[in-house]
Scaffold this motif. Sequence first.
Motif, PDB file in Angstrom:
ATOM      1  N   GLU A  59       0.346   7.948  12.199  1.00  8.63           N
ATOM      2  CA  GLU A  59      -0.956   7.347  11.914  1.00  8.63           C
ATOM      3  C   GLU A  59      -1.554   7.936  10.637  1.00  8.63           C
ATOM      4  N   THR A  60      -1.438   9.240  10.469  1.00 10.84           N
ATOM      5  CA  THR A  60      -1.956   9.889   9.261  1.00 10.84           C
ATOM      6  C   THR A  60      -1.205   9.387   8.033  1.00 10.84           C
ATOM      7  N   ARG A  61       0.114   9.306   8.151  1.00 17.27           N
ATOM      8  CA  ARG A  61       0.946   8.797   7.048  1.00 17.27           C
ATOM      9  C   ARG A  61       0.519   7.374   6.677  1.00 17.27           C
ATOM     10  N   SER A  62       0.326   6.543   7.680  1.00 16.98           N
ATOM     11  CA  SER A  62      -0.098   5.167   7.466  1.00 16.98           C
ATOM     12  C   SER A  62      -1.488   5.114   6.833  1.00 16.98           C
ATOM     13  N   ASN A  63      -2.396   5.977   7.287  1.00 20.02           N
ATOM     14  CA  ASN A  63      -3.748   6.035   6.721  1.00 20.02           C
ATOM     15  C   ASN A  63      -3.713   6.412   5.238  1.00 20.02           C
ATOM     16  N   ILE A  64      -2.823   7.335   4.885  1.00 23.90           N
ATOM     17  CA  ILE A  64      -2.685   7.753   3.488  1.00 23.90           C
ATOM     18  C   ILE A  64      -2.239   6.564   2.639  1.00 23.90           C
ATOM     19  N   LEU A  65      -1.238   5.844   3.119  1.00 23.07           N
ATOM     20  CA  LEU A  65      -0.732   4.685   2.370  1.00 23.07           C
ATOM     21  C   LEU A  65      -1.786   3.581   2.273  1.00 23.07           C
ATOM     22  N   ASP A  66      -2.489   3.327   3.365  1.00 22.48           N
ATOM     23  CA  ASP A  66      -3.547   2.312   3.353  1.00 22.48           C
ATOM     24  C   ASP A  66      -4.658   2.687   2.370  1.00 22.48           C
ATOM     25  N   ALA A  67      -5.031   3.964   2.383  1.00 19.13           N
ATOM     26  CA  ALA A  67      -6.080   4.434   1.464  1.00 19.13           C
ATOM     27  C   ALA A  67      -5.616   4.300   0.021  1.00 19.13           C
ATOM     28  N   ALA A  68      -4.376   4.654  -0.238  1.00 19.67           N
ATOM     29  CA  ALA A  68      -3.829   4.540  -1.600  1.00 19.67           C
ATOM     30  C   ALA A  68      -3.893   3.088  -2.073  1.00 19.67           C
ATOM     31  N   TYR A  69      -3.489   2.176  -1.208  1.00 18.39           N
ATOM     32  CA  TYR A  69      -3.464   0.779  -1.608  1.00 18.39           C
ATOM     33  C   TYR A  69      -4.873   0.209  -1.772  1.00 18.39           C
ATOM     34  N   THR A  70      -5.803   0.662  -0.953  1.00 15.31           N
ATOM     35  CA  THR A  70      -7.199   0.235  -1.104  1.00 15.31           C
ATOM     36  C   THR A  70      -7.758   0.693  -2.446  1.00 15.31           C
ATOM     37  N   ILE A  71      -7.454   1.920  -2.826  1.00 17.48           N
ATOM     38  CA  ILE A  71      -7.901   2.450  -4.126  1.00 17.48           C
ATOM     39  C   ILE A  71      -7.317   1.593  -5.253  1.00 17.48           C
ATOM     40  N   VAL A  72      -6.039   1.281  -5.145  1.00 15.98           N
ATOM     41  CA  VAL A  72      -5.363   0.474  -6.168  1.00 15.98           C
ATOM     42  C   VAL A  72      -5.992  -0.909  -6.275  1.00 15.98           C
ATOM     43  N   LYS A  73      -6.309  -1.517  -5.133  1.00 18.04           N
ATOM     44  CA  LYS A  73      -6.948  -2.845  -5.139  1.00 18.04           C
ATOM     45  C   LYS A  73      -8.301  -2.788  -5.852  1.00 18.04           C
ATOM     46  N   ASP A  74      -9.024  -1.683  -5.676  1.00 21.47           N
ATOM     47  CA  ASP A  74     -10.353  -1.532  -6.269  1.00 21.47           C
ATOM     48  C   ASP A  74     -10.316  -1.096  -7.736  1.00 21.47           C
ATOM     49  N   GLU A  75      -9.385  -0.178  -8.056  1.00 21.85           N
ATOM     50  CA  GLU A  75      -9.418   0.465  -9.373  1.00 21.85           C
ATOM     51  C   GLU A  75      -8.168   0.260 -10.218  1.00 21.85           C
ATOM     52  N   GLY A  76      -7.150  -0.363  -9.657  1.00 22.09           N
ATOM     53  CA  GLY A  76      -5.887  -0.498 -10.389  1.00 22.09           C
ATOM     54  C   GLY A  76      -5.020   0.735 -10.186  1.00 22.09           C
ATOM     55  N   TRP A  77      -3.751   0.623 -10.587  1.00 17.90           N
ATOM     56  CA  TRP A  77      -2.810   1.732 -10.374  1.00 17.90           C
ATOM     57  C   TRP A  77      -3.204   2.987 -11.138  1.00 17.90           C
ATOM     58  N   GLN A  78      -3.828   2.821 -12.312  1.00 19.56           N
ATOM     59  CA  GLN A  78      -4.225   3.994 -13.096  1.00 19.56           C
ATOM     60  C   GLN A  78      -5.317   4.805 -12.391  1.00 19.56           C
ATOM     61  N   GLY A  79      -6.018   4.199 -11.434  1.00 20.35           N
ATOM     62  CA  GLY A  79      -7.087   4.895 -10.716  1.00 20.35           C
ATOM     63  C   GLY A  79      -6.607   5.696  -9.519  1.00 20.35           C
ATOM     64  N   LEU A  80      -5.329   5.618  -9.209  1.00 18.91           N
ATOM     65  CA  LEU A  80      -4.808   6.299  -8.023  1.00 18.91           C
ATOM     66  C   LEU A  80      -4.540   7.772  -8.300  1.00 18.91           C
ATOM     67  N   SER A  81      -5.042   8.617  -7.417  1.00 13.93           N
ATOM     68  CA  SER A  81      -4.740  10.054  -7.501  1.00 13.93           C
ATOM     69  C   SER A  81      -4.725  10.631  -6.085  1.00 13.93           C
ATOM     70  N   MET A  82      -4.050  11.736  -5.938  1.00 16.57           N
ATOM     71  CA  MET A  82      -3.982  12.399  -4.635  1.00 16.57           C
ATOM     72  C   MET A  82      -5.388  12.812  -4.182  1.00 16.57           C
ATOM     73  N   ARG A  83      -6.209  13.250  -5.109  1.00 17.58           N
ATOM     74  CA  ARG A  83      -7.581  13.672  -4.782  1.00 17.58           C
ATOM     75  C   ARG A  83      -8.385  12.488  -4.245  1.00 17.58           C
ATOM     76  N   LYS A  84      -8.262  11.331  -4.887  1.00 14.93           N
ATOM     77  CA  LYS A  84      -9.014  10.153  -4.424  1.00 14.93           C
ATOM     78  C   LYS A  84      -8.549   9.710  -3.041  1.00 14.93           C
ATOM     79  N   ILE A  85      -7.252   9.802  -2.805  1.00 17.84           N
ATOM     80  CA  ILE A  85      -6.733   9.443  -1.477  1.00 17.84           C
ATOM     81  C   ILE A  85      -7.328  10.377  -0.433  1.00 17.84           C
ATOM     82  N   ALA A  86      -7.308  11.679  -0.726  1.00 22.64           N
ATOM     83  CA  ALA A  86      -7.861  12.665   0.206  1.00 22.64           C
ATOM     84  C   ALA A  86      -9.339  12.389   0.486  1.00 22.64           C
ATOM     85  N   ASP A  87     -10.094  12.106  -0.571  1.00 23.07           N
ATOM     86  CA  ASP A  87     -11.521  11.804  -0.404  1.00 23.07           C
ATOM     87  C   ASP A  87     -11.729  10.549   0.440  1.00 23.07           C
TER      88      ASP A  87
END
Length: 197
Positions: free
Chosen positions: A13-41
Amino acid sequence: MASKDRILRQKEETRSNILDAAYTIVKDEGWQGLSMRKIADKIEYTAPIIYEYFSNKDAILRELTGKGFTKLAKELEEAKAKFSKPEEQLEAMWMAYWDFAFTDTEMYQVMFGVQMNCCSEQCDAAKMPYKLFTTVIAEVMKNSNPSEEVVKQKYFTFFSVIHGLIAINIINKSDVMETINNQILKDAIGGIIKSIQ
């Protein structure tokens, strides 16, 4: 045993949440906006917890790429299943491929490196769409008994034209292109199918 199962479920579930969060960030900000810190936040974890699951951002991109190819293969299979003639299956599959590129553009970008670097390591799931297409292409061409190499060349003829058109549209969003895209796409697919029959 129940606690081991619970722990495994929580990890998945945690692994899935990380991937979902990453993809949500990408949808909002584009691939250049993705970072480990943003996923954690985004999922309210600390960055070190993210690193327990994924060694770096590339590992997340590889995982998302695999998920993208799996989803694309499923959509291609569904399109193929709607028709019995291989020529119709092939057209439906390429139209589904086109639709995937524009309904899940960010995923398509990471899968094929459009306006970004894709993962250098190809995942096993990337082979699924290729196998689906080449199987149907071989069926369309069965009367000429094509070699595996000829079928592969025909696949790349389709891929080059359709991926090129997709990339042009992703990079240069244009109302003019949108109005003629369907006709260009159908003409290209129909023309290639006729050439291989």
